[in-house]
Design a protein around this motif. Sequence first.
Motif, short mmCIF file in Angstrom:
data_model
loop_
_atom_site.label_atom_id
_atom_site.label_comp_id
_atom_site.label_asym_id
_atom_site.label_seq_id
_atom_site.Cartn_x
_atom_site.Cartn_y
_atom_site.Cartn_z
N THR A 167 0.84 -1.20 0.00
CA THR A 167 0.00 0.00 0.00
C THR A 167 0.88 1.25 0.00
OG1 THR A 167 -0.13 -0.20 2.40
CG2 THR A 167 -2.05 -0.89 1.18
N ALA A 168 0.31 2.30 -0.56
CA ALA A 168 0.96 3.61 -0.51
C ALA A 168 0.02 4.57 0.21
CB ALA A 168 1.25 4.11 -1.92
N MET A 169 0.60 5.53 0.91
CA MET A 169 -0.20 6.49 1.69
C MET A 169 0.43 7.87 1.64
SD MET A 169 -0.77 4.07 4.98
CE MET A 169 0.16 2.68 4.40
N THR A 170 -0.42 8.88 1.80
CA THR A 170 0.08 10.25 1.95
C THR A 170 -0.59 10.88 3.17
OG1 THR A 170 -1.66 11.08 0.48
CG2 THR A 170 0.47 10.59 -0.52
N LEU A 171 0.16 11.65 3.90
CA LEU A 171 -0.37 12.31 5.10
C LEU A 171 0.08 13.77 5.07
CD1 LEU A 171 0.90 9.27 5.94
CD2 LEU A 171 -0.28 9.83 8.04
N GLN A 172 -0.83 14.67 5.42
CA GLN A 172 -0.46 16.09 5.43
C GLN A 172 -1.06 16.82 6.61
OE1 GLN A 172 -1.40 17.42 1.29
NE2 GLN A 172 0.67 18.25 1.46
N ASP A 173 -0.33 17.81 7.07
CA ASP A 173 -0.82 18.63 8.18
C ASP A 173 -0.41 20.07 7.95
OD1 ASP A 173 -2.03 18.56 10.95
OD2 ASP A 173 -0.18 19.66 11.33
N MET A 174 -1.33 20.97 8.28
CA MET A 174 -1.04 22.41 8.15
C MET A 174 -1.72 23.12 9.32
SD MET A 174 -1.73 24.98 4.96
CE MET A 174 -3.41 24.52 4.61
N ARG A 175 -1.01 23.98 10.02
CA ARG A 175 -1.61 24.68 11.16
C ARG A 175 -0.98 26.04 11.33
NH1 ARG A 175 -2.38 21.59 15.25
NH2 ARG A 175 -2.75 19.93 13.75
N VAL A 176 -1.76 26.95 11.91
CA VAL A 176 -1.26 28.31 12.12
C VAL A 176 -1.75 28.81 13.48
CG1 VAL A 176 -3.21 29.27 10.79
CG2 VAL A 176 -1.14 30.65 11.14
N THR A 177 -0.84 29.41 14.23
CA THR A 177 -1.17 29.94 15.57
C THR A 177 -1.03 31.46 15.54
OG1 THR A 177 -0.37 27.94 16.64
CG2 THR A 177 -0.50 29.90 18.02
N GLY A 178 -2.01 32.12 16.12
CA GLY A 178 -1.97 33.59 16.17
C GLY A 178 -2.23 34.12 17.56
N GLN A 179 -1.86 35.36 17.78
CA GLN A 179 -2.11 35.99 19.08
C GLN A 179 -2.59 37.42 18.87
OE1 GLN A 179 1.20 36.08 21.85
NE2 GLN A 179 -0.14 36.70 23.53
N LYS A 180 -3.65 37.78 19.60
CA LYS A 180 -4.12 39.16 19.61
C LYS A 180 -4.36 39.52 21.07
CE LYS A 180 -7.30 42.12 17.06
NZ LYS A 180 -8.41 42.15 16.12
N LYS A 181 -3.63 40.48 21.58
CA LYS A 181 -3.61 40.79 23.01
C LYS A 181 -3.31 39.49 23.78
CE LYS A 181 -6.49 44.82 22.41
NZ LYS A 181 -7.83 45.36 22.50
N ALA A 182 -4.19 39.12 24.74
CA ALA A 182 -3.87 37.93 25.53
C ALA A 182 -4.44 36.64 24.91
CB ALA A 182 -4.43 38.09 26.94
N THR A 183 -5.14 36.77 23.80
CA THR A 183 -5.79 35.59 23.22
C THR A 183 -4.86 34.88 22.24
OG1 THR A 183 -7.96 36.59 23.45
CG2 THR A 183 -7.78 34.81 21.86
N ILE A 184 -4.66 33.59 22.45
CA ILE A 184 -3.86 32.76 21.54
C ILE A 184 -4.76 31.66 21.00
CG2 ILE A 184 -1.89 31.20 21.34
CD1 ILE A 184 -0.58 32.74 23.65
N GLN A 185 -4.79 31.48 19.69
CA GLN A 185 -5.62 30.45 19.07
C GLN A 185 -4.82 29.75 17.96
OE1 GLN A 185 -9.39 29.82 19.68
NE2 GLN A 185 -8.41 30.54 21.56
N THR A 186 -5.19 28.49 17.69
CA THR A 186 -4.58 27.74 16.59
C THR A 186 -5.69 27.21 15.68
OG1 THR A 186 -2.68 27.08 17.91
CG2 THR A 186 -3.19 25.70 16.01
N ARG A 187 -5.49 27.36 14.38
CA ARG A 187 -6.43 26.79 13.40
C ARG A 187 -5.65 25.86 12.48
NH1 ARG A 187 -10.61 24.43 12.34
NH2 ARG A 187 -12.07 25.08 10.72
N SER A 188 -6.19 24.66 12.25
CA SER A 188 -5.48 23.68 11.42
C SER A 188 -6.36 23.20 10.28
CB SER A 188 -5.04 22.49 12.27
OG SER A 188 -6.16 21.70 12.60
N ASP A 189 -5.73 22.47 9.37
CA ASP A 189 -6.46 21.92 8.22
C ASP A 189 -7.12 20.61 8.64
OD1 ASP A 189 -7.35 21.52 5.63
OD2 ASP A 189 -5.53 20.45 5.06
N HIS A 190 -8.25 20.70 9.35
CA HIS A 190 -9.08 19.56 9.77
C HIS A 190 -8.49 18.74 10.92
CE1 HIS A 190 -11.93 20.30 6.59
NE2 HIS A 190 -10.93 20.35 5.72
N GLY A 191 -7.49 19.26 11.63
CA GLY A 191 -6.96 18.54 12.79
C GLY A 191 -5.65 17.85 12.47
N TYR A 192 -4.97 17.43 13.54
CA TYR A 192 -3.60 16.93 13.40
C TYR A 192 -3.55 15.71 12.47
CZ TYR A 192 1.08 15.41 14.42
OH TYR A 192 2.38 15.04 14.28
#
Lengths: 478, 449
Positions: A167-192
């Motif tokens: 079998t052959a497989m491909t796996l991908q992950d993309m995520r970005v973390t941002g901060q505005k004042k004290a708030t920190i959030q991360t958004r990813s491409d459908h999860g790890y």
Amino acid sequence: MSRQWIGLFQELKKECDWLSFRFLNEDSKAYSTRDGKVEEARQVFDRGVMMEVVVDGTLVYAATSDLSEAGLRACFKRGAMRAKQLSPLKLTHFNPKSRGLYQAQKANLGEKKLEQLTTSEIVQHQIKVGELLKKGPHVLSSQLTTILLSTETLYLTSDGAEIHQETAMTLQDMRVTGQKKATIQTRSDHGYMARSKQGGAEGINTDFLGMRADTLIRELNEMLDAPDCPTGKLDLLLSPDQMMLQIHESIGHPLEIDRILGDERNYAGWSFVKKEDFGKLQYGSPLMNVSFDPDLKGEIASYAYDDSGTEAQKTYLIQEGKLLAGLGGSESQERSGLAGVSNFRAQSWNRAPIDRMANLNLEPGSSSLDEMIAQTERGIYMQTNRSWSIDDFRNKFQFGCEYARLIEDGKLTSVVKNPNYRGTTVAYWNALKAVGDPSTFEVYGTPHCGKGEPNQVIRVGHASPACLFSQIEVFGGA
Amino acid sequence: MKNQTRQKHLSHSDFQSLSQSIYSELSGDESLALTLSAEDSKFYRFNESRLRQATELTQIGLQLHLQKNRRQIKVSIFLGVSSEENKEHVLKILNQMRADINELPEDPYFVAHQNYGVSSQISEPIETSIATLEKICTEQLKGLDLAGLYCEGPLTLGMSNSVGLDHWFESAPFFFDYSLFHGFKAVKGGYAGAEFVDHKFSEKLAENQIFLERLKKPSMKIAPGKYRTYLAPAAANELIGMLAWGGFSYAALQRGQSSLGKIFKNEAKLSPLLTIEENFENGLVPRFNDLGELSPEKMVLIEKGVGVNLLTSSRSSVEYKVKSNGASMSESFRSPKVLAGTLETKDILKELHTGLYLSNLHYLNYSDMPGGRVTGMTRYACFWVENGEIIAPIEDLRFDESLYHCLGAGLIALTKETEHFPETSTYFSRRVGTSECPGFLIDQFTFTL
């Protein structure tokens, strides 16, 4: 692969009561970039053999990375000696009927060979997308990872089974973390690593990643400005990239028959499901249909035969909400007397197979996403898993998501941050009030399901439509 | 009866010969590091006090880390024991790497291989005889329902590089990680060390059975709410273990992925009772990290509630222009130690007075990582206590609590006695590691389900 050892296998099988060899070759190439710069290039060429050596009804697993003739002979000798010594301690007597008798050759290498993707092509594209992500006004960091994976196994048994699978497989992950004042959030491409697929290089769509980068930045900015998720009971609409986790933790693990038999009690845990629940327990609402499906195109844990050499076929575990069958391979079926599936799987050549999820899916229903939103007076739409925790009997869970929007009077309204929800398994699935139609059905996977002693991680696939649950306890962050 | 057992995988001199033969093939602009991770393991898995699955494993893993013109690539392979075949295999892989490395861009945070010195630490392996295991099953576990894993065998970590570094760590620890059941209730047990001694294991079982007896009473259902709570050392250690996940990482702090961000930005303090160290003084964990750098024997991370040091790798040092301190690339702790407090064991129930006694926690995860909030479950021997007396076991409860509270103002006392916890993780390969932690008495701990 390793066919040169078939002669040795034929010789050694005469020196014990029963024998199998499972050779594994697995090649993986992983490339990570961070903030538009190369972070790591790592490759693994995994090679080894697992033997099942049976003497006096006692099965011992013996494995080695030494694939020389001397290495294989030493491994066999150690297994045979130990099987004799350990015989008085065994829990179960080995039955050769728990292993398949097939001779087969199966391959799913996709439409485009993995080798057609070069290191440079992958890394340069990730750097380009990383540059796009960096342009977000509040971005602290971003990360992209691509993994190309090919696996080849050869399973031989004393009874004549000879199964070769590739079998052959491909796996991908993309995520970005941002901060505005004290708030920190991360958004990813459908999860790890949720974009885990079976198939060839066609699974890596570089243009698509660029488009997703824009979406992630937009949603990250919304999250950074959003108030916290409210606390209270709301109708909960989950996207397929969160349903994946919900299915995995609250259906998959509790239905593993080796857990029900107590093998996992010291590590992953037991199960609230008892042997007598099969055929009786109303696990969820009548809208709930769950299948073990080893043959869904592109789903990462597709295979024709498991590591006991038994043939894998689509099987309904839950139909119209009623529990019918468990996730147990031939050995567990024999020990428990329960109906199961072909899911006796090992992480690699160096671990013994145990009952694992493979592709475990929730079948589509008949509601469109718009219809589910329209029928909700006060609710919340949560997407993409970010946190998960459940008890050792798989009852009380708490899951968190990355992104959420409130539903008010049948319409999607404001974005809220830190969305979490909690519940207990059977009550939760019985609160299932609508199941999305095929237009909402999406296929995801994870390479990191942990279980077993010694520990093993394994790749599992989960496909699901969006689903609506009635009156679930939701809450926000710190 | 114990037997000394000879390792079946590579010796230090085998590894040195292999390394030198490969390094002699390098060109002037290439640098290579080799990391060996080998084990000869027995994994005996028990259910219902009988052997459920037995695995004998010989695994010799080698990582090649090639550097050239500020580019780098890592490849992991598996070896046999034949020197000639291994050399041929490694050279073939090296040639493939030479092609791939040219396709990579320069690494802006490149850290070149260096000679960080030479070290060697060897413990003689001692094998537990099968007769001992048979005696355990037939005599000591008679009438008991045990599930768990017995694991032993030689374990080797070796590292060298083409500029002269040479580290070697050879050990043969065993552990028996188990649970004893009464119906659906259980106590957690563990016995680990260098040599299995029958009577010491019997003593552990006897201690476990005292708690198992207490679990035979009907369980109480405790309503969600805030309770005064005692976390026994194993439970406290689980909570501290969450800090391995970005808590003390310099890079994680810069990237918004730290759960202790407020501590290290001096926006908050933890309890003055709390001191946490990265501590290698017990010699159970190799001090060399994945670059071959030697970590200091002891480094204080939190001192009396104040963040004093972050784990900073050489890569972070280049990227953020700060001083590195021997941290691994992941910047996770490898040998954490929480210093003891003053609460005597005999006074634990008295000081808890009324609340929850939790022996273990299960499946912890951040419910809000930047906010420092953790959720998880109670597991094993957990009890409701009233007026300093254990009343009954409890039905499992879910907690969801801020680290800033339970390790901050909510932390009332730490026990005078600490416990050592050997690493029992066996994902991909056996790990070496240890941690040390006392018990925590916490006020107003939040339970939600």
